[in-house]
Every structure is written in C-alpha cells, then in structure tokens.
Design a protein around this motif. Structure first.
Motif, PDB file in Angstrom:
ATOM      1  N   PHE A   1      27.543  71.416  41.741  1.00  0.00           N
ATOM      2  CA  PHE A   1      27.846  70.147  41.095  1.00  0.00           C
ATOM      3  C   PHE A   1      27.397  69.059  42.046  1.00  0.00           C
ATOM      4  O   PHE A   1      27.746  69.074  43.232  1.00  0.00           O
ATOM      5  CB  PHE A   1      29.353  70.042  40.831  1.00  0.00           C
ATOM      6  CG  PHE A   1      29.719  68.832  40.022  1.00  0.00           C
ATOM      7  CD1 PHE A   1      29.612  68.865  38.640  1.00  0.00           C
ATOM      8  CD2 PHE A   1      30.164  67.667  40.630  1.00  0.00           C
ATOM      9  CE1 PHE A   1      29.941  67.748  37.879  1.00  0.00           C
ATOM     10  CE2 PHE A   1      30.487  66.549  39.879  1.00  0.00           C
ATOM     11  CZ  PHE A   1      30.375  66.596  38.495  1.00  0.00           C
TER      12      PHE A   1
ATOM     13  N   THR B   1      24.858  66.114  36.376  1.00  0.00           N
ATOM     14  CA  THR B   1      26.107  66.533  35.720  1.00  0.00           C
ATOM     15  C   THR B   1      25.793  67.318  34.443  1.00  0.00           C
ATOM     16  O   THR B   1      26.369  68.379  34.188  1.00  0.00           O
ATOM     17  CB  THR B   1      26.953  65.293  35.335  1.00  0.00           C
ATOM     18  OG1 THR B   1      27.232  64.558  36.521  1.00  0.00           O
ATOM     19  CG2 THR B   1      28.257  65.681  34.665  1.00  0.00           C
TER      20      THR B   1
ATOM     21  N   TYR C   1      35.200  68.609  33.641  1.00  0.00           N
ATOM     22  CA  TYR C   1      34.065  69.335  33.046  1.00  0.00           C
ATOM     23  C   TYR C   1      34.320  70.837  33.096  1.00  0.00           C
ATOM     24  O   TYR C   1      34.012  71.560  32.148  1.00  0.00           O
ATOM     25  CB  TYR C   1      32.749  68.982  33.754  1.00  0.00           C
ATOM     26  CG  TYR C   1      32.441  67.499  33.706  1.00  0.00           C
ATOM     27  CD1 TYR C   1      32.512  66.791  32.501  1.00  0.00           C
ATOM     28  CD2 TYR C   1      32.099  66.785  34.854  1.00  0.00           C
ATOM     29  CE1 TYR C   1      32.264  65.428  32.452  1.00  0.00           C
ATOM     30  CE2 TYR C   1      31.844  65.422  34.803  1.00  0.00           C
ATOM     31  CZ  TYR C   1      31.935  64.744  33.611  1.00  0.00           C
ATOM     32  OH  TYR C   1      31.684  63.398  33.558  1.00  0.00           O
ATOM     33  N   ASP C   2      34.901  71.334  34.203  1.00  0.00           N
ATOM     34  CA  ASP C   2      35.171  72.780  34.301  1.00  0.00           C
ATOM     35  C   ASP C   2      36.180  73.207  33.231  1.00  0.00           C
ATOM     36  O   ASP C   2      36.032  74.261  32.624  1.00  0.00           O
ATOM     37  CB  ASP C   2      35.683  73.135  35.708  1.00  0.00           C
ATOM     38  CG  ASP C   2      34.552  73.110  36.734  1.00  0.00           C
ATOM     39  OD1 ASP C   2      33.378  73.227  36.318  1.00  0.00           O
ATOM     40  OD2 ASP C   2      34.833  72.964  37.935  1.00  0.00           O
TER      41      ASP C   2
ATOM     42  N   THR D   1      35.787  63.751  36.105  1.00  0.00           N
ATOM     43  CA  THR D   1      35.435  64.430  37.354  1.00  0.00           C
ATOM     44  C   THR D   1      35.030  65.881  37.059  1.00  0.00           C
ATOM     45  O   THR D   1      35.175  66.361  35.935  1.00  0.00           O
ATOM     46  CB  THR D   1      36.654  64.458  38.297  1.00  0.00           C
ATOM     47  OG1 THR D   1      37.696  65.193  37.638  1.00  0.00           O
ATOM     48  CG2 THR D   1      37.151  63.068  38.624  1.00  0.00           C
ATOM     49  N   GLN D   2      34.596  66.564  38.103  1.00  0.00           N
ATOM     50  CA  GLN D   2      34.131  67.944  37.908  1.00  0.00           C
ATOM     51  C   GLN D   2      35.218  68.826  37.292  1.00  0.00           C
ATOM     52  O   GLN D   2      34.935  69.701  36.485  1.00  0.00           O
ATOM     53  CB  GLN D   2      33.666  68.545  39.235  1.00  0.00           C
ATOM     54  CG  GLN D   2      33.105  69.948  39.024  1.00  0.00           C
ATOM     55  CD  GLN D   2      32.729  70.650  40.307  1.00  0.00           C
ATOM     56  OE1 GLN D   2      32.839  70.077  41.387  1.00  0.00           O
ATOM     57  NE2 GLN D   2      32.292  71.893  40.204  1.00  0.00           N
TER      58      GLN D   2
ATOM     59  N   TYR E   1      24.460  70.727  35.299  1.00  0.00           N
ATOM     60  CA  TYR E   1      25.542  71.609  35.758  1.00  0.00           C
ATOM     61  C   TYR E   1      26.291  72.203  34.562  1.00  0.00           C
ATOM     62  O   TYR E   1      26.491  73.415  34.475  1.00  0.00           O
ATOM     63  CB  TYR E   1      26.513  70.811  36.639  1.00  0.00           C
ATOM     64  CG  TYR E   1      27.818  71.536  36.946  1.00  0.00           C
ATOM     65  CD1 TYR E   1      27.873  72.507  37.948  1.00  0.00           C
ATOM     66  CD2 TYR E   1      28.978  71.253  36.221  1.00  0.00           C
ATOM     67  CE1 TYR E   1      29.064  73.182  38.217  1.00  0.00           C
ATOM     68  CE2 TYR E   1      30.168  71.919  36.486  1.00  0.00           C
ATOM     69  CZ  TYR E   1      30.207  72.886  37.491  1.00  0.00           C
ATOM     70  OH  TYR E   1      31.380  73.554  37.745  1.00  0.00           O
TER      71      TYR E   1
END
Ligand code: F0G
Length: 461
Positions: free
Chosen positions: A3, A323, A419-420, A415-416, A326
């Motif tokens: 990421f 992003t 997304y996860d 934030t990541q 990813y």
C-alpha cells in the motif's frame, strides 16, 4: 503488494456510526432499495461517489478566510481565473456551482432539436443535459472497455472508426459537439491517451465539429498518461494537461472531483474571441449568478484556486492511483472480477460476472450494491442498466454494455484499514454469489435521471 503511504496526515476526525446487519437490512428496505435514499449516517464506508466528498487541506481551509464576497469583480474570482488559466492555458474561465451547471450553461450554444453529441461515453448528467437541450446522444467507446478482464492501458479511448462512421451517418452538420470524457467515468474511470485525443481532435477539425472536454478527472487522466504513454514519460502532469486541452475548443468541469473541493465547477474557452462567450455569460447570469461568482461563494473560489494546484501534485496522484492498484491487486488474489486495470477514481466491480443468473432488467449492478451495503455498510452504486434508464423516445429499458457496481473513492478521506475491510467484505459477497437468484424491479420512477430517486422491490422475496 504494497500500500503506498499517504502523502498527508490527519488533523481532524469525524466519527462513523457502526450498524448491525439486521439494522442495515431494515434501512435499505425503508430506502426502497435505492442507495441514494439512505441516510449517510447509516453508511460505514461511503463510496457512493468521489464527487464533493473530498477532504480539503489545511491550505484550502485557510484560503476560505481570504474569500472576497463582493458580488462583482471579487479578488477571489481573479485568483481562481489566474490559477485555471495557468493550468489549462485557456483564455476564458467561467466558474459555476458544479459540473452539470457547466453543461446547462454551455451546451445550448451547440445543441438543439435534431442535433447529436458524440462521446467516448457520457456520464449520466451529461447525457441528461444533451437531451434537455433537445439533442440526442451517440457513443463510440473503444471495444476494449466492454471486456472487464482485458488489461488494456487506455480503455477510455474513443473508437475513432466508429466516431467517423457516426459523423457520416448523421451528417457532420448535425453533430453539435463531440465530448471527450477524461477519465472515462462510465467505462470504469479508464484513461484516454494523448494519441487518441489527437485523433479525435483531427477528426473534429476535418468535419468542423466543436470539441469539448468533460474534464472532471483530467488530473488522474494526465497521471495515467505519464505512467503509460511513452512519449509523455518525462513530461509533468501540468504539461500533459496543457497538451490535452490545447486540442479542444472548450471544457466543462465538475470541480468536485480532481480539484479536491466540496462544491464547484468550471467552463473554459480556449480562444478569447469565441463568439459564444457572450452566451455563456448570459446563461450564467440567468441560471447561476453574476459571471464573476457563478453560484459560488467567494470562499469557494479561493478553495478551488488552491485545490487546482493540489490536484496536480504528482506525489498525490501517484498515491491516488496506487490506492486503486492496491485494491485491484487484492481483488485479483481472490479472483474477483472488476474493470481492470483499476480506474483512476474507483473500482468498478463486474456485477454481470457476480450474477450471470440475473438479467439486465433486474439490475445486477444494483443487486451487488445492495448486497455490499448489507454485508458491511459499504455504499456503492450501479453503473449499468439501472443507471442508464429508458430510451427517451420509446421509453424502453436500455441494456448497458457493462453492469458495474462502482466503488468511487473520496479523496484523502479513508485509510488502508477501511480499504482492507472493504476488500474482505467484497470477498464474502463474492463467495455467496450463487445464492442470489433474483434481482429488483422498479415500482416508481421519475422520467429523467431515474436512478437517483426510483423505488425498487425484490422481484421475489
Ligand atoms: N461529468 C462527469 C464525467 C461526471 O462524473 C460528473 C459527475 C459530471 C460531469 C457532473 O458533475 O456532479 O458536479 O454536476 N459525476 C458524479 C459521479 C456525480 O458520482 O460520478 P456534477
């Protein structure tokens, strides 16, 4: 895969409400199975749109304080005009309150009953404004866009041969304008190459047709071009932007996307002596407000002037496209189909591949959007037959080439770990795809842009 770290940090936060699956099932039913009718507070991660949902920077918030609220000739107007002239190289810049206002103010100068507009694909409001001006839409997107599994670098391109065929079929004198949408939203946020833009411009010149850029996501497009088109590798995003825009006559822009504000739009005219500038000013005064504010506050004009530069920052754009890449690569690991490679502003899940058992008139893209909301509170939207709606002349449901569920990512907001969470939820819905046997039918719809307001019900409970 990695990421890419954010080129910013967080200074202010906004709490998000948590809901249960049972609550969400209730909420979506109450909303008539239309995600636009949900209350935003009942959504956990909101990817309904990347439009106006961006987080402004500290520099933009400070610029608000410099807003000059004079009715005519405000300092803020001149700041905005200077920034836009510098980036696009156009002589006349008209602020308006958002993208569809730009369309409403500009299109009637070129379109009327009996005329056509040709695009590499229209977005919904752009299509509506062509039709409201009395004209009809023709589309000539490259065939690569129809195959979500084909990894081509410029799936947003115009199909040049088809475009010329349409011009010959309808007669060049009946084509009021050509619209190049960069990036091509309906094709999945897919970029248009500079080579393709040059070919389109050459055809327009050959037949004497007006060329307008629908520029909502021009900066993401320019970054794709820098990364994918050999000739542009050593050019800056700003230089690439200048190259694109000098090929067109005008642009209409929703500034709620790549220029990272919450409200705003622009019209640009390349030549200072274009006769239709008078009509732009007149329409703007009637519909939007005096031409030096165009329906915006002075402080909005300032935030936009700053956002124009932040939007072409290459570290930002690398992170932005990184992003999407990813998320795309993580979906690849699960074998989940989406318009690939990933687009510039979001992920377009291929709902027709999730639910081949559901026909287009039961709206697979809408079905998937509803399942994702129920699964984890994620809000996306249909970009498929549900959105395209009915033929304006026959009233018959049109069939979209693609049935997408779009997850449009707001800028600088999530934030990541969001997304996860989203990726895992998509996988849960993917694993259960065969259990969904039926889609939805519309129980009420308005005549135009129906997807925003329509009410639906499951075909079978
Ligand atoms: N053109 C394109 C390519 C767009 O994506 C949009 C809006 C508009 C014009 C109209 O701009 O909303 O400022 O009036 N797209 C949003 C979306 C709404 O969700 O993709 P607007």
């Amino acid at each position: 895969m990695k990421f890419m770290p954010e080129p910013y940090r967080i200074k202010m936060v906004e709490p998000i409400k948590m809901t249960t699956r049972t609550e969400r099932e209730e909420k979506i039913k109450e909303a008539g199975y239309n995600l636009f009718r949900l209350r935003a507070e009942d959504v956990y991660v909101d990817t309904l749109t990347d439009s106006g949902t961006n987080a402004m920077s500290d520099a933009q918030w400070s610029a608000l304080m410099r807003g000059d609220e004079a009715y005519a000739g405000a300092k803020s107007y001149y700041h905005l005009v200077e920034a836009a002239q510098d980036i696009f190289g156009y002589k006349y810049i008209q602020p308006v309150h958002q993208g569809r206002a730009a369309e409403k103010v500009l299109f009637p100068s070129f379109l009327e009953k009996g005329k056509y507009a040709i695009a590499n694909l229209f977005f919904d409001t752009t299509r509506a404004h062509v039709e409201l001006a009395g004209a009809r839409c023709l589309e000539a997107c490259c065939p690569e866009a129809a195959d979500s599994q084909l990894r081509a670098p410029f799936k947003g391109n115009m199909d040049i041969a088809k475009m010329e065929q349409l011009i010959k079929e309808k007669g060049a004198e009946n084509i009021g304008m050509v619209v190049m949408t960069i990036t091509n939203n309906s094709a999945g946020g897919q970029p248009v190459s500079l080579k393709n833009m040059r070919e389109v411009a050459a055809l327009c010149k050959k037949y004497g047709i007006h060329l307008n850029i629908d520029a909502a996501r021009y900066a993401e497009n320019a970054m794709f071009v820098k990364l994918r088109e050999k000739e542009c590798r050593d050019m800056s995003v700003k230089e690439i932007t200048r190259e694109f825009f000098k090929l067109a006559d005008t642009f209409t822009m929703s500034a709620k996307k790549d220029t990272i504000v919450n409200m705003g739009g622009l019209i640009g005219v390349r030549d200072a002596d274009a006769p239709y500038i008078l009509k732009i000013k007149a329409n703007c005064i009637s519909y939007e407000g005096f031409y030096t504010y165009g329906g915006l506050n002075g402080r909005d004009l300032e935030a936009l002037a700053v956002g124009l530069y932040e939007g072409i920052d290459e570290n930002w754009l690398r992170y932005r496209l990184g992003t999407m890449e990813y998320i795309g690569e993580r979906l690849d690991e699960y074998g989940i189909p989406y318009q690939s490679p990933a687009g510039g502003h979001g992920i377009f899940l291929d709902a027709a591949k999730f639910y081949p058992q559901i026909p287009y008139y039961e709206f697979p893209g809408q079905v998937l959007a509803i399942e994702l909301y129920k699964e984890c509170g994620l809000r996306g939207c249909d970009i498929g037959s549900y959105m395209i709606g009915n033929d304006p002349d026959t009233g018959k449901q049109l069939q979209s080439v693609n049935e997408f569920t779009r997850l449009a990512i707001p800028r600088r907001v999530y934030t990541q770990s969001h997304y996860d969470m989203v990726i895992e939820a998509i996988n849960e819905v993917w694993k259960k795809r065969e259990t969904i046997r039926h889609g939805y039918k519309i129980t009420w719809e308005p005549p135009i842009l129906r997807h925003f307001q329509a009410e639906l019900t499951p075909v079978k409970e």
